[in-house]
Design an enzyme around this catalytic site. Structure first.
Site, PDB file in Angstrom:
ATOM      1  N   PRO A  23       0.891  -1.230   0.026  1.00 11.96           N
ATOM      2  CA  PRO A  23       0.069   0.091   0.073  1.00 11.96           C
ATOM      3  C   PRO A  23       0.963   1.386  -0.125  1.00 11.96           C
ATOM      4  O   PRO A  23       1.679   1.469   0.623  1.00 11.96           O
ATOM      5  CB  PRO A  23      -0.837   0.024   1.200  1.00 11.96           C
ATOM      6  N   TYR A 181      -0.295   4.436  12.999  1.00 16.28           N
ATOM      7  CA  TYR A 181      -1.808   4.752  12.828  1.00 16.28           C
ATOM      8  C   TYR A 181      -2.750   4.239  13.700  1.00 16.28           C
ATOM      9  O   TYR A 181      -2.045   3.277  14.631  1.00 16.28           O
ATOM     10  CB  TYR A 181      -2.049   4.567  11.388  1.00 16.28           C
ATOM     11  N   ARG A 229      -1.302  -5.792   8.564  1.00 16.69           N
ATOM     12  CA  ARG A 229       0.303  -5.122   8.642  1.00 16.69           C
ATOM     13  C   ARG A 229       0.414  -4.549  10.036  1.00 16.69           C
ATOM     14  O   ARG A 229      -0.463  -4.025  10.466  1.00 16.69           O
ATOM     15  CB  ARG A 229       0.177  -3.881   7.383  1.00 16.69           C
TER      16      ARG A 229
END
Length: 355
Positions: A23, A181, A229
């Site tokens: 990504p 994140y 991930r």
């Protein structure tokens, strides 16, 4: 036969080789909607021979985007163009994957070429939330501590995003729990100082990710793989570490996660990373061995023999490339030639194949 160009089956989905597209944020969407840039960007990798093509981090909520220009999957209006993209990827023999994401305290930031840092509310930014009221850096937004209702809302949003991803034609879903994140923020003591059921102990810090994985697995088709991930280490004292990653991944495997995409870093602005070719591969290798789960290796993988050796040694089940594919979207075709394999050349390009 080349290990890199052998097929890989995850549940009912078979990848034509062991090369995937990591990504990579494009910061090119408006209101979370994909457009022609995303079609050409992602479609080119499928034509170039990759087996698995992931979207960039795709926000499950508008406030979960990294920037106002990031992709989204919070609205049915975002589905049709994504479906157009996945249909092209499939027609080229590749598999389309979506990375479901929430940026947490790292949301509402400027595009890199606009200087980074927080986007002011007056300029289209928004208030951000995280596990605790600790900003990522001085020039990032000050987060508000998430309530239990906020946490429940995020879990529901991931599941709703997964449902829309099915409608959009994706066959692989990846949960973004890396690079600082939201899901990674809950994992790390450097970002999570909560004292409730979502903070403190290891079991409490992994709770949100586990609950999101369960919620997505419940709506994701049984025959399609679920990927997570992670950042295997924060590269910072007192942060998330590789030992915890092994324990987490063993737990995720019991929840229906089929492959761990092993990256590192991104949580702490003061991280100290030792970088070199394949520097993250040992993390993928250890997790694969000790957690008994398939892994993907990422990070400065640039040469065909290097990628071949990673898979052949059993360090990882596949490799995911990022910047190298930006430089050369046809890297898999060149790698096939270097390894003596025919490669998945499109009919339209066969005349250019080296003999």
């Amino acid at each position: 036969m080349s290990a890199l160009f052998s097929s890989l089956t995850l549940r009912d989905v078979t990848l034509r080789n062991r090369i995937g597209v990591s990504p990579m944020c494009q910061y090119s969407a408006v209101d979370g909607l994909a457009n022609d840039w995303h079609f050409v960007h992602l479609g080119g990798f499928a034509s170039g021979g990759a087996a698995l093509v992931f979207t960039e981090a795709t926000g499950v909520l508008p406030e979960g985007r990294i920037s106002p220009a990031c992709l989204g999957i919070w609205s049915d209006e975002q589905v049709p163009m994504l479906r157009h993209i996945t249909q092209f990827i499939e027609a080229r023999g590749a598999v389309a994957g979506i990375q479901l994401a929430h940026a947490g305290r790292k949301a509402s930031t400027k595009r890199p070429w606009d200087g980074g840092g927080a986007v002011a509310i007056a300029d289209g930014g928004w208030p951000v939330k995280g596990p605790s009221a600790i900003p990522f850096a001085d020039n990032y937004p000050q987060p508000e501590t998430m309530s239990l209702d906020d946490i429940g809302h995020v879990i529901t949003a991931f599941a709703d995003g997964a449902r829309r991803a099915v409608a959009a034609g994706f066959k692989v879903a990846e949960l973004h729990a890396a690079h600082g994140y939201l899901l990674h923020q809950f994992l790390s003591p450097l970002a999570n100082t909560r004292t409730d059921a979502y903070g403190g102990s290891f079991a409490h810090r992994i709770r949100l990710l586990c609950e999101v994985a369960q919620a997505v697995r419940a709506v994701w088709p049984d025959g399609w793989p679920l990927v997570v991930r992670i950042s295997a280490t924060d590269w910072a004292e007192g942060g998330w570490n590789v030992d915890e990653s092994v324990q987490l991944c063993a737990r995720l495997a019991t929840l229906g996660v089929d492959l761990i995409d092993v990256s590192s870093g991104g949580l702490a602005a003061h991280q100290q990373i030792t970088i070199g070719p394949g520097y993250q591969v040992p993390f993928a290798s250890r997790i694969r061995r000790e957690a008994s789960v398939r892994t993907a290796a990422v990070g400065l993988i640039t040469e065909a023999p290097q990628a071949e050796a990673i898979v052949a040694r059993g360090d990882a089940d596949m490799v995911l490339l990022a910047r190298e594919l930006l430089r050369n979207p046809h890297w898999p075709l060149e790698a096939a030639h270097a390894l003596g394999e025919p490669g998945p050349w499109p009919d339209q390009y066969v005349r250019a194949r080296k003999r």
